[in-house]
Design a protein around this motif. Sequence first.
Motif, PDB file in Angstrom:
ATOM      1  N   ILE A 273       0.835  -1.205   0.000  1.00 24.23           N
ATOM      2  CA  ILE A 273       0.000   0.000   0.000  1.00 24.23           C
ATOM      3  C   ILE A 273       0.867   1.251   0.000  1.00 24.23           C
ATOM      4  O   ILE A 273       1.810   1.375   0.784  1.00 24.23           O
ATOM      5  CB  ILE A 273      -0.911   0.014   1.248  1.00 24.23           C
ATOM      6  CG1 ILE A 273      -1.868  -1.191   1.234  1.00 24.23           C
ATOM      7  CG2 ILE A 273      -1.706   1.302   1.334  1.00 24.23           C
ATOM      8  CD1 ILE A 273      -2.701  -1.319   2.506  1.00 24.23           C
ATOM      9  N   SER A 274       0.513   2.190  -0.866  1.00 24.45           N
ATOM     10  CA  SER A 274       1.168   3.501  -0.874  1.00 24.45           C
ATOM     11  C   SER A 274       0.591   4.356   0.244  1.00 24.45           C
ATOM     12  O   SER A 274      -0.627   4.407   0.419  1.00 24.45           O
ATOM     13  CB  SER A 274       0.943   4.206  -2.216  1.00 24.45           C
ATOM     14  OG  SER A 274       1.684   3.593  -3.240  1.00 24.45           O
ATOM     15  N   ILE A 275       1.461   5.025   0.983  1.00 21.84           N
ATOM     16  CA  ILE A 275       0.993   5.919   2.045  1.00 21.84           C
ATOM     17  C   ILE A 275       1.825   7.198   2.053  1.00 21.84           C
ATOM     18  O   ILE A 275       2.929   7.243   1.517  1.00 21.84           O
ATOM     19  CB  ILE A 275       1.065   5.275   3.453  1.00 21.84           C
ATOM     20  CG1 ILE A 275       2.531   5.027   3.853  1.00 21.84           C
ATOM     21  CG2 ILE A 275       0.236   4.017   3.529  1.00 21.84           C
ATOM     22  CD1 ILE A 275       2.732   4.800   5.350  1.00 21.84           C
ATOM     23  N   ILE A 308       4.035   0.657   2.293  1.00 21.10           N
ATOM     24  CA  ILE A 308       3.906  -0.383   3.318  1.00 21.10           C
ATOM     25  C   ILE A 308       3.971  -1.743   2.641  1.00 21.10           C
ATOM     26  O   ILE A 308       3.183  -2.040   1.738  1.00 21.10           O
ATOM     27  CB  ILE A 308       2.584  -0.260   4.095  1.00 21.10           C
ATOM     28  CG1 ILE A 308       2.537   1.037   4.898  1.00 21.10           C
ATOM     29  CG2 ILE A 308       2.407  -1.457   5.031  1.00 21.10           C
ATOM     30  CD1 ILE A 308       1.248   1.219   5.689  1.00 21.10           C
ATOM     31  N   VAL A 309       4.908  -2.589   3.078  1.00 22.27           N
ATOM     32  CA  VAL A 309       5.068  -3.921   2.482  1.00 22.27           C
ATOM     33  C   VAL A 309       4.716  -5.043   3.448  1.00 22.27           C
ATOM     34  O   VAL A 309       4.690  -6.210   3.063  1.00 22.27           O
ATOM     35  CB  VAL A 309       6.507  -4.129   1.953  1.00 22.27           C
ATOM     36  CG1 VAL A 309       6.852  -3.074   0.914  1.00 22.27           C
ATOM     37  CG2 VAL A 309       7.520  -4.120   3.092  1.00 22.27           C
ATOM     38  N   SER A 358      -3.388   4.556  -0.145  1.00 22.54           N
ATOM     39  CA  SER A 358      -4.020   4.342  -1.446  1.00 22.54           C
ATOM     40  C   SER A 358      -3.339   3.211  -2.208  1.00 22.54           C
ATOM     41  O   SER A 358      -2.282   2.717  -1.803  1.00 22.54           O
ATOM     42  CB  SER A 358      -3.976   5.632  -2.268  1.00 22.54           C
ATOM     43  OG  SER A 358      -2.635   5.972  -2.580  1.00 22.54           O
ATOM     44  N   SER A 359      -3.937   2.845  -3.319  1.00 21.97           N
ATOM     45  CA  SER A 359      -3.339   1.833  -4.200  1.00 21.97           C
ATOM     46  C   SER A 359      -3.823   2.061  -5.618  1.00 21.97           C
ATOM     47  O   SER A 359      -4.928   2.560  -5.853  1.00 21.97           O
ATOM     48  CB  SER A 359      -3.732   0.423  -3.750  1.00 21.97           C
ATOM     49  OG  SER A 359      -3.269  -0.547  -4.700  1.00 21.97           O
ATOM     50  N   ALA A 360      -2.984   1.679  -6.568  1.00 13.74           N
ATOM     51  CA  ALA A 360      -3.414   1.663  -7.967  1.00 13.74           C
ATOM     52  C   ALA A 360      -4.358   0.477  -8.181  1.00 13.74           C
ATOM     53  O   ALA A 360      -4.408  -0.457  -7.378  1.00 13.74           O
ATOM     54  CB  ALA A 360      -2.194   1.528  -8.884  1.00 13.74           C
TER      55      ALA A 360
END
Length: 363
Positions: A273-275, A308-309, A358-360
């Motif tokens: 997730i992109s944060i 976040i991985v 967010s996420s693509a």
Amino acid sequence: MKSHLILLLIVAMFFVVTKSEDVTKTKQHSQHNHNIDGDHSLRNKRSPKKYNLKKSEHLFEKFQKKFYRNYENEFEKQKRYQIFKSNLLKINQLNKREQGTAKYGLTEFADMTTTEYKMRTGLLYDPDNNDIGNPIANIPNIDLPKEFDWRTKNVITEVKDQGTCGSCWAFSTVGNIEGLHAIKAGQLEEYSEQELVDCDTLDKGCQGGLMDNAYKAIDQLGGLELESEYPYEAHKDKCSIDKSKIRVKVKGGIDFPKNETAMALWLVKNGPISIGLNANAMMFYKGGISHPWKLLCRPGAIDHGVLIVGFGVAEFPVYNKTLPYWIIKNSWGKNWGEQGYYRIYRGTNACGVSEMASSAVLE
């Protein structure tokens, strides 16, 4: 005479034994006191690092050697020294107020002003005008594992370095897409951040951007090329996308509710997730689980895009405490933090980790 010598020998042996017992008791007492003073709380199980400002000149000389600093002239050197001393105070405050296990110290940013440091971030977050209008992610109804790490499943590329370009948003976006594609296609590929820096007209290249904007821009551009085809340069250049070499396509993005449990559930089922977060504590982060004092890392002051991985829980049975944490991939190279990664406390919106997740969505 003989009996007198025997008596002296007995007395001498008595003093040797007594002294030995005293030393043993002293050591035991010392160890006991050390445990009380050093381990009376989770945060203080090791004494927080505190830099002595009286030794700042010596510390500055060591810093220059370690990070290969060669200032133009004496004026510049003295200017950097004053900034360095000011940053020592900031580091001391971070260590003093730390609520987790993180250690803060001298990093490559120790002679930089806050403004200069912000050049290594680049997220253009405006809490009063941040309504992108993406749909909200569907959160799966699954059991949440205690720990999870996408790095162990060959879906996360190596840590990259954005340099002095404020392109964190591009690295966060591309890292998200790399992970999603690897999960979907079973093949890990590296995609081009430079394509976004050059060609994304919704964002501002090295002057900053947003991941939500980038998802839309990638959709408009037709997708992303491989990193090897469109390599990173750390500065904005003329857009030179070759649409015949597009390897992955995106159809917009999704946003997450400001709920860290929901984020963890989605991550396990779908991918990284992109944060955005407040990178104040990251400036001097050396390792451990970061949980800064809120006033030193305000959730509303978000300025850095990361990825976040995974997540986990550190347990401390002796103290009956646990520290849940996020595993975050940064874009400042492998020499920063924990081989390029950052662990931060999970569950209290520390440094704003849940403010703009967010996420693509892949095509």
